[in-house]
Design a protein around this motif. Structure first.
Motif, short mmCIF file in Angstrom:
data_model
loop_
_atom_site.label_atom_id
_atom_site.label_comp_id
_atom_site.label_asym_id
_atom_site.label_seq_id
_atom_site.Cartn_x
_atom_site.Cartn_y
_atom_site.Cartn_z
N LYS A 137 0.88 -1.15 0.00
CA LYS A 137 0.00 0.00 0.00
C LYS A 137 0.93 1.22 0.00
O LYS A 137 1.55 1.55 1.00
CB LYS A 137 -0.91 0.03 1.23
N ASP A 310 5.93 1.14 1.75
CA ASP A 310 4.72 0.37 2.01
C ASP A 310 4.18 0.73 3.39
O ASP A 310 4.76 0.38 4.41
CB ASP A 310 5.04 -1.12 1.93
N ASP A 312 1.64 -0.53 4.77
CA ASP A 312 1.12 -1.74 5.42
C ASP A 312 2.21 -2.59 6.05
O ASP A 312 1.91 -3.57 6.74
CB ASP A 312 0.32 -2.59 4.42
N ASP A 313 3.46 -2.25 5.79
CA ASP A 313 4.59 -2.98 6.37
C ASP A 313 5.08 -2.22 7.59
O ASP A 313 5.74 -1.19 7.46
CB ASP A 313 5.72 -3.13 5.35
#
Length: 344
Positions: A137, A310, A312-313
């Motif tokens: 994301k 990212d 989401d990471d």
């Protein structure tokens, strides 16, 4: 904005509040009536739809209520272009319009997944590894303490995306404070915010603007009808209309150079051919991400103020920065939940 332990502003960095930064953004937005003055589509309808699309983002209006309100008017105004396109809000796992409501509307029932697949704009599948590995994301974090206002991001973006006169996906908003010799300057880079709740997607009557699973909001030039309703719906002034200009007077043959956007070779710029007559905006350099590269503005930033990664990471640098006490989003009250964060 940034202070020492004693509360004094850091040298060269003004102690500017978020409300002041939001006001800078608001000044960049086009006047709705001026923007739609030469558009064939109904101006009053566009303004009403844009304002209500922002209300949907803020949670003041549901998607069902929105399209029930504007379905008939959109069908009358845009005809087949509206009726033959999938409803923009029916998404598996993330519906802003119920299937029941969608089936009651004048337009075709479908999903934005179908729209993005049909567009077939993005080259590659991210399988080569690197920054474009596949399930990210995408988010950007911009450190305002590091931005020196050099505009290298603006130039790099125009060079990379071959944008015409009047179209700049990355601008640096600037404001001076104080009087010489005690002068400071606020520099605020402003790309597209790639909102999680984008009013531009909500307002588009033909589903030309759509949100990818990776968080990036893209535009299908072949579907776009140039009504510019999304321009006035964007709370950040981050969208532009391509009037067909070029830089041939400054650079011989500039209009012959193909834009790499979305991985589509559209050839030389010609009247009546996309993207002329379309809405354009920053896409986080989707074509570069898919090759495992950073956006041009990130790669070029001389102050290392821009960071891409990212969200989401939780172990990524970008996710950690976005979660820090220094992080904030522009115009947070709009409910858009941007994927661009700033560090104060």
């Amino acid at each position: 904005m940034s202070t020492t332990d004693d509360g004094d502003a850091l040298p060269g960095i003004p102690n500017v509040g978020k409300a002041d930064l939001d006001a800078m953004v608001e000044e960049e937005r086009p006047d709705p009536r001026d923007e739609l003055a030469d558009v064939e589509a109904d101006t009053d309808l566009g303004i009403a739809m844009a304002e209500d699309a922002q209300r949907v983002a803020r949670g003041e209006l549901t998607g069902d209520e929105y399209w029930e309100k504007y379905d008939e008017a959109a069908a009358d105004e845009f005809g087949a272009a509206y009726r033959e396109t999938p409803n923009p809000a029916v998404d598996a796992g993330d519906q802003t319009v119920s299937t029941e409501t969608a089936e009651s509307l004048s337009c075709t029932v479908g999903s934005m997944d179908a729209v993005s697949t049909e567009a077939a704009q993005v080259e590659g599948d991210g399988s080569e590894g690197g920054i474009g590995a596949g399930d990210e994301k995408w988010g950007m974090v911009i450190d305002l303490q590091k931005c020196v206002g050099c505009d290298s991001c603006t130039v790099a973006c125009k060079s990379e995306n071959r944008t015409p006169p009047g179209v700049s996906y990355n601008v640096v908003m600037e404001e001076e404070h104080g009087e010489f010799p005690n002068v400071t300057r606020t520099n605020v880079p402003r790309p597209c915010m790639q909102c999680d709740n984008p009013p531009c997607v909500q307002v588009c009557p033909v589903s030309a603007t759509y949100k990818m699973d990776d968080g990036v909001v893209n535009i299908d030039y072949d579907r776009c009808i140039g009504c510019r309703y999304c321009n006035i719906a964007c709370p950040y002034g981050a969208r532009y209309f391509d009037f067909g200009g070029d830089y041939d007077d400054e650079v011989d043959g500039a209009g012959e150079v193909t834009s790499p956007e979305y991985g589509v070779d559209r050839g030389p710029r010609e009247d009546g051919e996309s993207p002329i007559g379309n809405i354009r905006k920053c896409s986080f350099c989707t074509h570069r991400l898919e090759r495992g590269e950073e956006p041009a503005c990130v790669e070029t930033c001389i102050g290392d103020a821009r960071n891409m990664g990212d969200l989401d990471d939780p172990d990524s640098d970008v996710a950690k920065m976005a979660d820090s006490s220094r992080a904030f989003q522009l115009k947070e009250d709009e409910g858009t939940d941007p994927n661009v964060y700033y560090l104060k």
